[in-house]
Design a protein around this motif. Structure first.
Motif, PDB file in Angstrom:
ATOM      1  N   GLN A  55       0.904  -1.132  -0.020  1.00 55.73           N
ATOM      2  CA  GLN A  55      -0.097   0.021  -0.021  1.00 55.73           C
ATOM      3  C   GLN A  55       0.831   1.192   0.053  1.00 55.73           C
ATOM      4  OE1 GLN A  55      -3.286  -0.217  -0.060  1.00 55.73           O
ATOM      5  NE2 GLN A  55      -3.418   2.067  -0.521  1.00 55.73           N
ATOM      6  N   LYS A  56       0.740   1.939  -1.079  1.00 56.93           N
ATOM      7  CA  LYS A  56       1.458   3.174  -0.971  1.00 56.93           C
ATOM      8  C   LYS A  56       0.946   4.557  -0.655  1.00 56.93           C
ATOM      9  CE  LYS A  56       4.653   5.685  -4.266  1.00 56.93           C
ATOM     10  NZ  LYS A  56       5.648   5.465  -3.676  1.00 56.93           N
ATOM     11  N   ALA A  57      -0.557   4.613  -0.837  1.00 57.43           N
ATOM     12  CA  ALA A  57      -1.223   5.728  -0.175  1.00 57.43           C
ATOM     13  C   ALA A  57      -1.569   5.575   1.157  1.00 57.43           C
ATOM     14  CB  ALA A  57      -2.380   6.091  -1.199  1.00 57.43           C
ATOM     15  N   SER A  58      -1.433   6.424   2.026  1.00 56.80           N
ATOM     16  CA  SER A  58      -1.895   6.349   3.343  1.00 56.80           C
ATOM     17  C   SER A  58      -3.303   6.099   3.563  1.00 56.80           C
ATOM     18  CB  SER A  58      -1.632   7.528   4.225  1.00 56.80           C
ATOM     19  OG  SER A  58      -1.955   7.491   5.397  1.00 56.80           O
ATOM     20  N   GLN A  59      -3.749   4.776   4.375  1.00 60.54           N
ATOM     21  CA  GLN A  59      -4.844   4.711   4.706  1.00 60.54           C
ATOM     22  C   GLN A  59      -5.269   4.339   6.135  1.00 60.54           C
ATOM     23  OE1 GLN A  59      -6.462   1.216   3.101  1.00 60.54           O
ATOM     24  NE2 GLN A  59      -6.405   1.974   0.853  1.00 60.54           N
ATOM     25  N   ILE A  60      -6.280   5.146   6.589  1.00 56.80           N
ATOM     26  CA  ILE A  60      -6.669   5.085   8.025  1.00 56.80           C
ATOM     27  C   ILE A  60      -7.026   3.912   8.434  1.00 56.80           C
ATOM     28  CG2 ILE A  60      -6.754   7.876   8.182  1.00 56.80           C
ATOM     29  CD1 ILE A  60      -9.843   7.232   8.315  1.00 56.80           C
ATOM     30  N   ASN A  61      -7.691   3.082   7.428  1.00 54.82           N
ATOM     31  CA  ASN A  61      -8.513   1.735   8.113  1.00 54.82           C
ATOM     32  C   ASN A  61      -7.603   0.596   7.700  1.00 54.82           C
ATOM     33  OD1 ASN A  61      -8.679   1.718   5.345  1.00 54.82           O
ATOM     34  ND2 ASN A  61     -10.665   1.288   5.296  1.00 54.82           N
ATOM     35  N   ILE A  62      -6.268   0.992   7.364  1.00 58.84           N
ATOM     36  CA  ILE A  62      -5.315  -0.389   7.274  1.00 58.84           C
ATOM     37  C   ILE A  62      -5.401  -1.445   8.071  1.00 58.84           C
ATOM     38  CG2 ILE A  62      -3.392   0.534   8.323  1.00 58.84           C
ATOM     39  CD1 ILE A  62      -3.565  -1.532   4.779  1.00 58.84           C
ATOM     40  N   VAL A  63      -5.516  -1.256   9.399  1.00 61.65           N
ATOM     41  CA  VAL A  63      -5.663  -2.375  10.568  1.00 61.65           C
ATOM     42  C   VAL A  63      -6.897  -3.168  10.118  1.00 61.65           C
ATOM     43  CG1 VAL A  63      -5.832  -2.629  12.970  1.00 61.65           C
ATOM     44  CG2 VAL A  63      -4.109  -1.190  12.005  1.00 61.65           C
ATOM     45  N   GLU A  64      -7.990  -2.507  10.144  1.00 62.81           N
ATOM     46  CA  GLU A  64      -9.402  -3.059   9.707  1.00 62.81           C
ATOM     47  C   GLU A  64      -9.428  -3.968   8.528  1.00 62.81           C
ATOM     48  OE1 GLU A  64      -9.005  -0.138  10.857  1.00 62.81           O
ATOM     49  OE2 GLU A  64      -9.988  -0.088  13.006  1.00 62.81           O
ATOM     50  N   ARG A  65      -8.635  -3.163   7.492  1.00 60.43           N
ATOM     51  CA  ARG A  65      -8.605  -4.115   6.313  1.00 60.43           C
ATOM     52  C   ARG A  65      -7.848  -5.149   6.392  1.00 60.43           C
ATOM     53  NH1 ARG A  65      -6.259  -1.301   0.893  1.00 60.43           N
ATOM     54  NH2 ARG A  65      -6.087  -3.014  -0.331  1.00 60.43           N
ATOM     55  N   SER A  66      -6.840  -5.058   7.095  1.00 56.59           N
ATOM     56  CA  SER A  66      -5.932  -6.403   7.609  1.00 56.59           C
ATOM     57  C   SER A  66      -6.646  -7.342   8.101  1.00 56.59           C
ATOM     58  CB  SER A  66      -4.693  -5.762   8.104  1.00 56.59           C
ATOM     59  OG  SER A  66      -4.092  -5.003   7.369  1.00 56.59           O
ATOM     60  N   LEU A  67      -7.439  -6.882   8.977  1.00 57.55           N
ATOM     61  CA  LEU A  67      -8.157  -8.033  10.008  1.00 57.55           C
ATOM     62  C   LEU A  67      -9.178  -8.501   9.237  1.00 57.55           C
ATOM     63  CD1 LEU A  67      -8.779  -5.886  13.300  1.00 57.55           C
ATOM     64  CD2 LEU A  67      -7.761  -8.191  13.040  1.00 57.55           C
ATOM     65  N   PHE A 101       1.402   3.133  12.625  1.00 56.35           N
ATOM     66  CA  PHE A 101       1.279   3.390  14.093  1.00 56.35           C
ATOM     67  C   PHE A 101       2.383   4.394  14.554  1.00 56.35           C
ATOM     68  CE2 PHE A 101       0.984  -1.211  12.717  1.00 56.35           C
ATOM     69  CZ  PHE A 101      -0.383  -1.258  13.251  1.00 56.35           C
ATOM     70  N   LYS A 102       1.903   5.511  15.432  1.00 54.55           N
ATOM     71  CA  LYS A 102       2.280   6.658  15.603  1.00 54.55           C
ATOM     72  C   LYS A 102       2.770   6.916  16.933  1.00 54.55           C
ATOM     73  CE  LYS A 102       0.220   8.571  11.615  1.00 54.55           C
ATOM     74  NZ  LYS A 102      -0.729   9.747  10.906  1.00 54.55           N
ATOM     75  N   GLU A 103       2.647   5.915  17.948  1.00 52.89           N
ATOM     76  CA  GLU A 103       3.153   6.042  19.257  1.00 52.89           C
ATOM     77  C   GLU A 103       4.624   6.164  19.314  1.00 52.89           C
ATOM     78  OE1 GLU A 103      -0.156   2.884  18.729  1.00 52.89           O
ATOM     79  OE2 GLU A 103       1.655   3.342  17.955  1.00 52.89           O
ATOM     80  N   LYS A 104       4.776   7.087  20.357  1.00 52.41           N
ATOM     81  CA  LYS A 104       6.391   7.616  20.500  1.00 52.41           C
ATOM     82  C   LYS A 104       7.178   6.189  20.582  1.00 52.41           C
ATOM     83  CE  LYS A 104       9.364  10.309  23.353  1.00 52.41           C
ATOM     84  NZ  LYS A 104      10.177  10.937  22.062  1.00 52.41           N
ATOM     85  N   GLU A 105       6.749   5.256  21.609  1.00 53.38           N
ATOM     86  CA  GLU A 105       7.491   3.917  21.641  1.00 53.38           C
ATOM     87  C   GLU A 105       7.748   3.166  20.609  1.00 53.38           C
ATOM     88  OE1 GLU A 105       4.931   5.088  23.072  1.00 53.38           O
ATOM     89  OE2 GLU A 105       3.283   3.364  23.821  1.00 53.38           O
ATOM     90  N   THR A 106       6.883   3.501  19.321  1.00 53.56           N
ATOM     91  CA  THR A 106       6.891   2.623  18.182  1.00 53.56           C
ATOM     92  C   THR A 106       7.634   3.353  17.077  1.00 53.56           C
ATOM     93  OG1 THR A 106       4.796   3.150  17.339  1.00 53.56           O
ATOM     94  CG2 THR A 106       5.044   1.310  18.944  1.00 53.56           C
ATOM     95  N   GLU A 107       8.253   4.533  17.355  1.00 56.40           N
ATOM     96  CA  GLU A 107       8.568   5.392  16.224  1.00 56.40           C
ATOM     97  C   GLU A 107       9.843   4.805  15.470  1.00 56.40           C
ATOM     98  OE1 GLU A 107      11.054   8.649  19.034  1.00 56.40           O
ATOM     99  OE2 GLU A 107       9.046   9.230  18.048  1.00 56.40           O
ATOM    100  N   GLU A 108      10.556   3.880  16.292  1.00 52.12           N
ATOM    101  CA  GLU A 108      11.890   3.372  15.548  1.00 52.12           C
ATOM    102  C   GLU A 108      11.637   1.801  15.078  1.00 52.12           C
ATOM    103  OE1 GLU A 108      15.121   3.979  17.799  1.00 52.12           O
ATOM    104  OE2 GLU A 108      15.106   6.176  17.567  1.00 52.12           O
TER     105      GLU A 108
END
Length: 259
Positions: A55-67, A101-108
């Motif tokens: 997926q190149k373009a950003s999708q806000i529902n990527i997790v639901e789609r994957s599920l 996933f944009k949490e600070k603890e996952t940024e790397e």
């Protein structure tokens, strides 16, 4: 290449040795049910299923789609009639050109592995549902920093369109093949057709030479060239090209074909 990539991204537990490509569309039980259309769908000899999404373009529902995609692959395993509910593992690998996933603890953390999990026991509930998200923007290693094949795969996936040749830091048969395919993809339609024709001609020549040797024709160079010329002609290769291959004149070839 797919086997190598999946083993690298999923990890040691995958240990894939073979894959069978499956139709990339799964229908629901009823005609009105939503269909799942995967970028790539396959399984191995153990019966485990692998879904690969890019997926190149950003999708806000990527997790639901994957599920949804993963659940479709699980539901599709249920045969009609009595069933013991023994499932084969499903792995979904989502290669993303955006940050999911944009949490600070996952940024790397550029590879996010998701499983069904028992919160109190701190244990995995099941190994049948596995989702792996690869967030390419988070992968920032440069060529000199590449250490593993996983690093090399991610570097190539992120930078391939910018590269003009295979970097010295990216070695191995898999990557040689990958860059060869990438070069072919850049050809114009006309050049691609010419390339395909040259491959067919090369295969025909190679087959002709092998047949000639296998049949034990050792009566001299002239006879071998004669048989190669005839075999090439049977495979539809133009006489002018046969002449270049065998070093026989066009007249000699035409005379041979009359007999």
């Amino acid at each position: 290449m797919l086997i190598d990539f999946l083993n690298e991204i999923i990890g040691e537990k995958a240990r894939i040795t073979d894959v069978e490509y499956l139709p990339n569309e799964l229908s629901g039980e009823w005609d009105t049910d939503r269909k799942a259309v995967f970028d790539l769908y396959c399984k191995n000899s153990e019966g485990e299923y692998f879904i690969v999404e890019m997926q190149k373009a950003s999708q806000i529902n990527i997790v639901e789609r994957s599920l949804f995609y993963s659940a479709c692959s699980i539901c599709n395993q249920a045969p009609k009639g009595k069933w013991d509910y023994k499932l084969k593992a499903v792995y979904l690998v989502a290669i993303l050109d955006f940050v999911a996933f944009k949490e600070k603890e996952t940024e790397e953390e550029y590879i996010e592995q998701v499983y069904l999990y028992r919160n109190r026991a701190k244990k995995k509930l099941s190994d049948k549902l596995n989702m792996i998200f690869v967030e390419l923007p988070k992968f920032t290693k440069q060529l000199k920093e590449l250490e593993t094949n996983t690093d090399r795969w991610l570097y190539i996936l992120k930078n391939l369109e910018k590269l003009t040749s295979r970097p010295a830091e990216v070695q191995g048969r898999m990557f040689e093949k990958l860059f060869e395919i990438a070069e072919i993809r850049k050809l114009t339609k006309k050049d691609k057709e010419a390339y395909k024709t040259s491959i067919l001609e090369y295969d025909s020549i190679k087959t002709a030479m092998m047949l000639s040797r296998e049949e034990g024709r050792e009566e001299g160079r002239d006879e071998e060239r004669t048989e190669v010329a005839k075999e090439c002609f049977r495979n539809g290769i133009p006489i002018e090209l046969i002449s270049k291959i065998t070093k026989l004149s066009i007249k000699q070839i035409k005379d041979l074909l009359k007999n």
